[in-house]
Write a protein that holds these residues in place. Structure first.
Motif, mmCIF file in Angstrom:
data_model
loop_
_atom_site.group_PDB
_atom_site.id
_atom_site.type_symbol
_atom_site.label_atom_id
_atom_site.label_comp_id
_atom_site.label_asym_id
_atom_site.label_seq_id
_atom_site.Cartn_x
_atom_site.Cartn_y
_atom_site.Cartn_z
ATOM 1 N N SER A 1 4.693 -20.911 4.860
ATOM 2 C CA SER A 1 5.453 -19.702 4.549
ATOM 3 C C SER A 1 4.523 -18.505 4.481
ATOM 4 O O SER A 1 3.318 -18.645 4.261
ATOM 5 N N CYS A 2 5.111 -17.326 4.663
ATOM 6 C CA CYS A 2 4.367 -16.072 4.557
ATOM 7 C C CYS A 2 5.281 -15.053 3.905
ATOM 8 O O CYS A 2 6.383 -14.797 4.387
ATOM 9 N N GLU A 3 4.840 -14.496 2.790
ATOM 10 C CA GLU A 3 5.632 -13.519 2.053
ATOM 11 C C GLU A 3 4.798 -12.267 1.821
ATOM 12 O O GLU A 3 3.583 -12.340 1.628
ATOM 13 N N ILE A 4 5.471 -11.125 1.818
ATOM 14 C CA ILE A 4 4.796 -9.861 1.560
ATOM 15 C C ILE A 4 5.522 -9.132 0.451
ATOM 16 O O ILE A 4 6.746 -9.116 0.402
ATOM 17 N N SER A 5 4.760 -8.565 -0.456
ATOM 18 C CA SER A 5 5.338 -7.789 -1.547
ATOM 19 C C SER A 5 4.560 -6.490 -1.683
ATOM 20 O O SER A 5 3.339 -6.469 -1.581
ATOM 21 N N GLY A 6 5.293 -5.416 -1.907
ATOM 22 C CA GLY A 6 4.668 -4.111 -2.037
ATOM 23 C C GLY A 6 5.123 -3.387 -3.279
ATOM 24 O O GLY A 6 6.303 -3.416 -3.639
ATOM 25 N N THR A 7 4.199 -2.782 -3.965
ATOM 26 C CA THR A 7 4.473 -1.962 -5.137
ATOM 27 C C THR A 7 3.670 -0.678 -4.996
ATOM 28 O O THR A 7 2.809 -0.572 -4.105
ATOM 29 N N PRO A 8 3.906 0.316 -5.843
ATOM 30 C CA PRO A 8 3.081 1.531 -5.785
ATOM 31 C C PRO A 8 1.597 1.261 -5.991
ATOM 32 O O PRO A 8 0.766 2.106 -5.671
ATOM 33 N N GLU A 9 1.266 0.094 -6.549
ATOM 34 C CA GLU A 9 -0.133 -0.227 -6.811
ATOM 35 C C GLU A 9 -0.792 -0.985 -5.672
ATOM 36 O O GLU A 9 -1.999 -1.236 -5.704
ATOM 37 N N GLY A 10 -0.017 -1.384 -4.662
ATOM 38 C CA GLY A 10 -0.636 -2.092 -3.556
ATOM 39 C C GLY A 10 0.284 -3.083 -2.878
ATOM 40 O O GLY A 10 1.446 -3.252 -3.259
ATOM 41 N N THR A 11 -0.238 -3.740 -1.876
ATOM 42 C CA THR A 11 0.509 -4.720 -1.087
ATOM 43 C C THR A 11 -0.211 -6.059 -1.145
ATOM 44 O O THR A 11 -1.441 -6.113 -1.105
ATOM 45 N N THR A 12 0.572 -7.134 -1.211
ATOM 46 C CA THR A 12 0.002 -8.479 -1.209
ATOM 47 C C THR A 12 0.721 -9.334 -0.179
ATOM 48 O O THR A 12 1.949 -9.368 -0.133
ATOM 49 N N VAL A 13 -0.037 -9.991 0.663
ATOM 50 C CA VAL A 13 0.489 -10.974 1.604
ATOM 51 C C VAL A 13 0.069 -12.346 1.100
ATOM 52 O O VAL A 13 -1.117 -12.599 0.882
ATOM 53 N N ARG A 14 1.035 -13.231 0.888
ATOM 54 C CA ARG A 14 0.766 -14.584 0.393
ATOM 55 C C ARG A 14 1.195 -15.596 1.446
ATOM 56 O O ARG A 14 2.345 -15.615 1.877
ATOM 57 N N VAL A 15 0.259 -16.426 1.845
ATOM 58 C CA VAL A 15 0.501 -17.415 2.890
ATOM 59 C C VAL A 15 0.202 -18.801 2.342
ATOM 60 O O VAL A 15 -0.831 -19.020 1.698
#
Length: 211
Positions: free
Chosen positions: A169-183
């Motif tokens: 799986s690959c998920e991406i999350s974004g907030t005003p503090e940054g972006t994270t891609v989790r694989v």
């Protein structure tokens, strides 16, 4: 030897054929004949383009002798020369299937490329690698945040496709503090998933990226 034969017997004739058709088109006496020749050359070039993408997709990561961690570190520093890059990973990883190693390398480099292209104001990028029952990869930055949605683009679609074809799986999350891609990738893959992708499965490398 296998690569040489592939280039000589497959890609080479396609390119030669396209060149000959374009040369014939320049000499054609009618517009209809010229259009047919140009269409044939275009089709051959399209097939050649797909073949090159499949070839690149099947190559091992750069510097395979140094291992996946070294390849990821080199790629991240190369793509983000003006950004602080932090690699959080063990010194060595246990051997893993080549398909998993290739997918991990391609996904992480895609994620870091998106940071370089779209994360305005990023000063720090962290790449985390963990391997236990699964290979877990995290790519995070301190930019304004990228939101994944229906129009997320080819970049995210490519990362997801690479992960999902191995059962991950690959998920991406974004907030005003940054972006994270989790694989998350399995450390064992089925024989079918380990096979190189066909032209129908290749994700286009051109087009808009996430952000």
């Amino acid at each position: 030897m296998r690569l040489r034969n592939y280039l000589h017997d497959g890609l080479g004739p396609l390119l030669v054929g396209a060149r000959m058709q374009l040369a014939a088109a320049a000499r054609a006496g009618s517009d209809a004949r010229r259009a047919d020749l140009v269409a044939g050359a275009s089709a051959d070039l399209g097939t050649a383009s797909t073949s090159v993408r499949e070839l690149i997709d099947g190559l091992r990561p750069a510097d395979p002798d140094g291992g996946l961690v070294t390849a990821l570190e080199d790629a991240a520093h190369g793509l983000l020369p003006d950004c602080e890059v932090v690699l959080d990973a063990p010194a060595e990883l246990a051997p893993m299937p080549p398909a998993v190693e290739i997918a991990a390398y391609r996904i992480v480099t895609e994620a870091v490329t998106n940071v370089a292209r779209h994360a305005v104001g990023v000063t720090r990028c962290t790449v985390s690698v963990r391997a236990a029952q699964h290979l877990v990869l995290l790519v995070g930055d301190d930019g304004p945040g990228v939101q994944a949605g229906p129009g997320a683009g080819v970049g995210l679609a490519s990362m997801r496709a690479r992960a999902e074809e191995l059962g991950g799986s690959c998920e991406i999350s974004g907030t005003p503090e940054g972006t994270t891609v989790r694989v998350v990738l399995p450390l064992s893959v089925s024989p079918r998933a380990a096979q190189p992708r066909t032209s129908r499965d290749v994700v286009p490398v051109d087009g808009p990226r996430i952000g």
